[in-house]
Design an enzyme around this catalytic site. Sequence first.
Site, mmCIF file in Angstrom:
data_model
loop_
_atom_site.group_PDB
_atom_site.id
_atom_site.type_symbol
_atom_site.label_atom_id
_atom_site.label_comp_id
_atom_site.label_asym_id
_atom_site.label_seq_id
_atom_site.Cartn_x
_atom_site.Cartn_y
_atom_site.Cartn_z
ATOM 1 N N GLY A 238 0.788 -1.228 0.000
ATOM 2 C CA GLY A 238 0.000 0.000 0.000
ATOM 3 C C GLY A 238 0.819 1.275 0.000
ATOM 4 O O GLY A 238 2.006 1.282 -0.335
ATOM 5 N N CYS A 239 0.165 2.363 0.418
ATOM 6 C CA CYS A 239 0.734 3.707 0.280
ATOM 7 C C CYS A 239 2.010 3.909 1.086
ATOM 8 O O CYS A 239 2.821 4.760 0.766
ATOM 9 C CB CYS A 239 -0.281 4.755 0.717
ATOM 10 S SG CYS A 239 -1.714 4.860 -0.355
ATOM 11 N N ASN A 240 2.175 3.174 2.170
ATOM 12 C CA ASN A 240 3.350 3.340 3.018
ATOM 13 C C ASN A 240 4.592 2.679 2.427
ATOM 14 O O ASN A 240 5.717 2.926 2.860
ATOM 15 C CB ASN A 240 3.098 2.724 4.393
ATOM 16 C CG ASN A 240 2.557 1.309 4.285
ATOM 17 O OD1 ASN A 240 1.383 1.133 4.001
ATOM 18 N ND2 ASN A 240 3.413 0.303 4.457
ATOM 19 N N ALA A 241 4.411 1.806 1.427
ATOM 20 C CA ALA A 241 5.456 0.846 1.034
ATOM 21 C C ALA A 241 6.727 1.486 0.523
ATOM 22 O O ALA A 241 7.784 0.856 0.557
ATOM 23 C CB ALA A 241 4.895 -0.123 -0.006
#
Lengths: 222, 377
Positions: free
Chosen positions: B160-163
Amino acid sequence: MKPLRTLELDGSEPLSATAVKAVTDLCDRAEDPHGHGVTSVHVTGAPHGDWTGGLDVTLVTKWERALRRLERLPAATLAVARGDCGGTALDAFLAADLRVAAPDTRLLVPRDATATWPGMAGYRLVQLAGAARVRGAVLFGRPIEAAEALALGVVDELADDPAAAATAAADLADGLSGKEIAIRRQLLFDAATTSFEDALGAHLAACDRTLRQGTEEEVAAS
Amino acid sequence: MTTDIAPPGVLDGVRAPATRRSQLPTAPRIVGVGTAVSATSYSQREVLDAFGITDPKVRSVFLNSAIERRNLTLPAEDAHGVRAPESQGDLLDKHKALALEMGAEALRVCLKSAGAELADLRHLCCVTSTGFLTPGLSALLIRELGIDRHCGRADIVGMGCNAGLNALSVEAGWAASHPGELAVVLCVEACSAAYAMDSTMRTAVVNSLFGDGAAAVALLAGEGREPTAQPEPAVLKFASCIIPDAVDAMRYDWDRAQGRFSFFLDPQIPYVVGAHAEIVVDRLLDGTGLRRSDIRHWLVHSGGKKVIDAVVVNLGLTRHDVRHTVGVLRDHGNVSSGSFLFSYERLLEEGVTRPGEYGVLMTMGPGSTIETALIRW
């Protein structure tokens, strides 16, 4: 009440790396994790003669940055003024949350026939009192006398005994979380420049922060 | 967890910046960055009109998102001007095509900004959550671009967006243990391949938010590099915080009714992230001797208007601190894992960073998780 962390600034001395360091050190002490309290600056003096000699814009940048940090500290800030206040004294005075002045106080913005040195004191005066009411001071260097400063809201209180008034003012912040003061202060600053729609999200996030604290306390108590 | 890239003792001296740089033989520096987007940009109103969305509630979500434009790759119009939603198979094909196109472009721009060639690349870590590929994107790009077949690689899929920061942590570790060898993190998100349409607010929120984008960042440890016009920040430390209670609050899973993947965002998630932001940043700075006020540059994931507001309030940031975060959201929407690198690129373009200054990179995403990194110019 916790003891005050105090700095004395003499506005008659030219802006220097020493003044920057003094404000930075005060901020460091205020941010040290030893509970909350009030951070205060006592200011007096206004520059005279060739006070810009030896300055460069890098040093001015550092000064403005140090002041901005003082203005946004996670602690209540108090300023006490007496006599003529200009230069660094005026700068620091205007950055504080609570501003107390002796009756002989005069706020002096620079007056120079051929040059412009607004500093961010001009900006802060406008934020506090509005452009119309400080125009004479900013454009023409007209001194702001203590009574006028009080009427403008630039000074919160006039006191013959500023020390006693400072203690009373500091009691206002007694027991308040410095971190939460910083959040409320930021919302206040933003309110002047942000549309309602843009401000709403930050206010809701602050509400949520409070609601979660309540929930955590309930969990801890159960 | 926290991870120190700098060798023992180095972080003890971080309050004495600049002079310590020569003593960081293995802390990798960020030596290049590049971004790419898909070909066409749409205003929010154009997207609504393209799909004939008239529901005032849905339109309101789109128009009050603090997003002006996003790059999207929409399905073609049929003879009646209708854009029929694509099947999951079509979406996977679209992901593959867009990922290769944007990924290659971001990688080229990144290498150019690092003053490097494709042949210099020694390790490539690709990140994507908007489609599933086997072989992974790294393998496809190596073939497509003619990268050396001995280039090391890894693929981080579905985080997801944190990756982007999870990948940076892994890649910084690789770079630190291979001084002088160039490592690249490449985040590629074809968000146009990850939508689902129905009449619910769930899909409306998701469909209003994401845009296509790719971003790459190059890392190099060790001495011997020519001095550059702009200082190159060293990557010092990482800190993570997962919030297992909110494991279901952000997820991309199979919607049986629609026969496709669908993304879900809990309306509470901005507040959950905001409430944990201080914990992870305090942990990141713990032991470094740094105060939060010592951080000059904040590069926060452009997750959405509400999450940015919540992070700003809880970390005591100013609008100025998040100017790039807000600007990237306005111009590109949420481009997921690479968003923070779009902000990093804008910060470099400003030319305001000075040696000795510190920055915090921060991303958030499913888990729910917050990832952070400390860098020093």
